[in-house]
Motif scaffolding. Structure first.
Motif, PDB file in Angstrom:
ATOM      1  N   ARG A 188     -32.449 -15.915 -26.582  1.00  0.00           N
ATOM      2  CA  ARG A 188     -31.518 -15.392 -25.574  1.00  0.00           C
ATOM      3  C   ARG A 188     -31.333 -16.408 -24.445  1.00  0.00           C
ATOM      4  O   ARG A 188     -30.217 -16.620 -23.967  1.00  0.00           O
ATOM      5  CB  ARG A 188     -32.046 -14.074 -25.005  1.00  0.00           C
ATOM      6  CG  ARG A 188     -31.107 -13.441 -23.983  1.00  0.00           C
ATOM      7  CD  ARG A 188     -31.677 -12.153 -23.402  1.00  0.00           C
ATOM      8  NE  ARG A 188     -31.708 -11.093 -24.393  1.00  0.00           N
ATOM      9  CZ  ARG A 188     -32.830 -10.603 -24.933  1.00  0.00           C
ATOM     10  NH1 ARG A 188     -34.016 -11.096 -24.564  1.00  0.00           N
ATOM     11  NH2 ARG A 188     -32.787  -9.645 -25.823  1.00  0.00           N
ATOM     12  N   LEU A 227     -28.508 -16.381 -29.042  1.00  0.00           N
ATOM     13  CA  LEU A 227     -28.022 -15.023 -29.255  1.00  0.00           C
ATOM     14  C   LEU A 227     -26.550 -14.886 -28.879  1.00  0.00           C
ATOM     15  O   LEU A 227     -25.781 -14.226 -29.583  1.00  0.00           O
ATOM     16  CB  LEU A 227     -28.848 -14.026 -28.436  1.00  0.00           C
ATOM     17  CG  LEU A 227     -30.248 -13.687 -28.952  1.00  0.00           C
ATOM     18  CD1 LEU A 227     -30.878 -12.619 -28.060  1.00  0.00           C
ATOM     19  CD2 LEU A 227     -30.200 -13.201 -30.384  1.00  0.00           C
ATOM     20  N   ARG A 228     -26.159 -15.500 -27.784  1.00  0.00           N
ATOM     21  CA  ARG A 228     -24.768 -15.410 -27.340  1.00  0.00           C
ATOM     22  C   ARG A 228     -23.828 -16.053 -28.363  1.00  0.00           C
ATOM     23  O   ARG A 228     -22.762 -15.500 -28.672  1.00  0.00           O
ATOM     24  CB  ARG A 228     -24.614 -16.082 -25.976  1.00  0.00           C
ATOM     25  CG  ARG A 228     -23.233 -15.903 -25.356  1.00  0.00           C
ATOM     26  CD  ARG A 228     -23.132 -16.539 -23.977  1.00  0.00           C
ATOM     27  NE  ARG A 228     -23.268 -17.993 -24.039  1.00  0.00           N
ATOM     28  CZ  ARG A 228     -24.344 -18.660 -23.647  1.00  0.00           C
ATOM     29  NH1 ARG A 228     -25.392 -18.003 -23.168  1.00  0.00           N
ATOM     30  NH2 ARG A 228     -24.396 -19.975 -23.714  1.00  0.00           N
ATOM     31  N   ALA A 268     -23.631 -13.834 -31.479  1.00  0.00           N
ATOM     32  CA  ALA A 268     -22.840 -12.619 -31.231  1.00  0.00           C
ATOM     33  C   ALA A 268     -21.351 -12.888 -31.361  1.00  0.00           C
ATOM     34  O   ALA A 268     -20.573 -11.962 -31.628  1.00  0.00           O
ATOM     35  CB  ALA A 268     -23.159 -12.062 -29.847  1.00  0.00           C
ATOM     36  N   HIS A 317     -24.845  -8.381 -36.856  1.00  0.00           N
ATOM     37  CA  HIS A 317     -26.004  -8.338 -35.976  1.00  0.00           C
ATOM     38  C   HIS A 317     -27.269  -7.980 -36.749  1.00  0.00           C
ATOM     39  O   HIS A 317     -28.351  -8.487 -36.466  1.00  0.00           O
ATOM     40  CB  HIS A 317     -25.776  -7.328 -34.849  1.00  0.00           C
ATOM     41  CG  HIS A 317     -24.726  -7.766 -33.878  1.00  0.00           C
ATOM     42  ND1 HIS A 317     -24.287  -6.974 -32.842  1.00  0.00           N
ATOM     43  CD2 HIS A 317     -24.022  -8.927 -33.793  1.00  0.00           C
ATOM     44  CE1 HIS A 317     -23.363  -7.624 -32.151  1.00  0.00           C
ATOM     45  NE2 HIS A 317     -23.180  -8.805 -32.710  1.00  0.00           N
ATOM     46  N   TYR A 331     -29.291 -10.914 -38.277  1.00  0.00           N
ATOM     47  CA  TYR A 331     -30.187 -11.664 -37.392  1.00  0.00           C
ATOM     48  C   TYR A 331     -31.568 -11.015 -37.363  1.00  0.00           C
ATOM     49  O   TYR A 331     -32.592 -11.687 -37.519  1.00  0.00           O
ATOM     50  CB  TYR A 331     -29.596 -11.729 -35.989  1.00  0.00           C
ATOM     51  CG  TYR A 331     -30.537 -12.278 -34.946  1.00  0.00           C
ATOM     52  CD1 TYR A 331     -30.770 -13.645 -34.844  1.00  0.00           C
ATOM     53  CD2 TYR A 331     -31.210 -11.425 -34.061  1.00  0.00           C
ATOM     54  CE1 TYR A 331     -31.650 -14.155 -33.888  1.00  0.00           C
ATOM     55  CE2 TYR A 331     -32.074 -11.920 -33.108  1.00  0.00           C
ATOM     56  CZ  TYR A 331     -32.289 -13.291 -33.024  1.00  0.00           C
ATOM     57  OH  TYR A 331     -33.163 -13.780 -32.090  1.00  0.00           O
ATOM     58  N   TRP A 373     -27.682  -9.127 -25.756  1.00  0.00           N
ATOM     59  CA  TRP A 373     -27.403 -10.387 -26.443  1.00  0.00           C
ATOM     60  C   TRP A 373     -27.252 -11.537 -25.455  1.00  0.00           C
ATOM     61  O   TRP A 373     -27.350 -12.700 -25.846  1.00  0.00           O
ATOM     62  CB  TRP A 373     -26.131 -10.265 -27.293  1.00  0.00           C
ATOM     63  CG  TRP A 373     -26.328  -9.391 -28.495  1.00  0.00           C
ATOM     64  CD1 TRP A 373     -26.179  -8.049 -28.562  1.00  0.00           C
ATOM     65  CD2 TRP A 373     -26.767  -9.815 -29.790  1.00  0.00           C
ATOM     66  NE1 TRP A 373     -26.487  -7.599 -29.828  1.00  0.00           N
ATOM     67  CE2 TRP A 373     -26.848  -8.662 -30.605  1.00  0.00           C
ATOM     68  CE3 TRP A 373     -27.102 -11.039 -30.354  1.00  0.00           C
ATOM     69  CZ2 TRP A 373     -27.249  -8.693 -31.941  1.00  0.00           C
ATOM     70  CZ3 TRP A 373     -27.482 -11.091 -31.678  1.00  0.00           C
ATOM     71  CH2 TRP A 373     -27.551  -9.945 -32.460  1.00  0.00           C
TER      72      TRP A 373
END
Length: 280
Positions: free
Chosen positions: A99, A104-105, A108, A114, A117, A274
């Motif tokens: 993160r 994560l960004r 996303a 999702h 992951y 996220w």
């Protein structure tokens, strides 16, 4: 009279890979990445082994009133700690780092489901936890005469304690990954409570030597019940006398671990982010 050339037929869009397929690919990637980080690999596998050898060397002989050695007692408890460490600790720190560095960004914003992951993370956790358990059991058998159970029902107990324990711990780790403010603080924020939990959950210190208020706190969390369940598998009826109630309380262990699975899922669904705090 010739007409305009016919337009080529539109090609059907290729179906996207399933969550299972992409999750498996993520699992392979997570595993390769994990084993490339030599420091993390050494710490994850060496730490419980070092503790097993150190405690097995310091506390020699049998537990008073039983034929169970202190080393066998610690081995059973360390299996629970290793399973929770591989799930709660590794996921809590790993996702916090993902993160903070923007992984994560970026994920996303891709077509990656999702769920894929998290599937990849869990597959890696399962492999690490199983390897940890195998190593600890091998050392327990070779160095401390730990007897592997020969009754099917005890292996069945091992299976449900392992599945419920690692699932609840993994969900708790995913939820706790939002607590660290940055990747630098993730290790301290996640590892400190886990270390404390080991000392009050019967991994290193017998419950008979703990004050009642600490036992009450430990009873809320899954680690105590995981260790208790694993002791029932590898120490058998002889080890029940070492428990506070003279019983392994497997029905209560199943109830508490199941509650953590349900509660952990709710925590993840309601608190997971996220984006990092600095991303707005």
């Amino acid at each position: 009279m010739s007409g305009a050339p016919a337009a080529p037929p539109a090609r059907a869009a290729a179906p996207l890979p399933s969550i299972a397929a992409t999750g498996w690919s993520r699992g392979l990637l997570e595993t390769k990445t994990f084993f490339r980080e030599r420091d993390a690999v050494v710490f994850t596998f060496a730490f419980p082994i070092v503790l097993q050898v150190v405690f097995g060397s310091i506390f020699r002989g049998a537990v008073p009133g039983t034929e169970i050695s202190f080393a066998q007692l610690y081995t059973a408890g360390l299996i629970g700690a290793a399973v929770m460490g591989a799930s709660f600790q590794n996921l809590g720190i790993g996702i916090a780092v993902d993160r903070d560095d923007g992984t994560l960004r970026r994920l996303a914003g891709t077509p990656l489901p999702h769920g894929a992951y998290f599937t990849g993370k869990v597959l890696n956790v399962l492999l690490v936890a199983l390897l940890d358990v195998v190593i600890l059991l091998a050392l327990g058998v070779l160095m401390y005469d730990l007897k592997l159970p020969d009754e099917l029902f005890r292996w069945a107990t091992f299976a449900w304690v392992f599945v419920l324990g690692i699932t609840g711990s993994a969900l708790l780790g995913i939820a706790a990954s939002g607590l660290p403010r940055s990747a630098k603080s993730a290790s301290a924020v996640i590892s400190l409570p886990f270390v404390v939990l080991q000392f009050i959950s019967g991994v290193f210190v017998p419950f008979t030597q703990l004050p009642e208020w600490l036992i009450t706190i430990a009873s809320v969390f899954p680690l105590k019940w995981m260790c208790q369940g694993f002791r029932s598998v590898f120490l058998g009826d002889a080890g029940a006398a070492l428990e506070l109630t003279g019983s392994y309380e497997l029905d209560r262990a199943a109830l508490v671990l199941g509650a953590w699975v349900a509660g952990g899922l709710i925590l993840c669904l309601t608190t997971f982010r996220w984006k990092g705090r600095r991303d707005g």
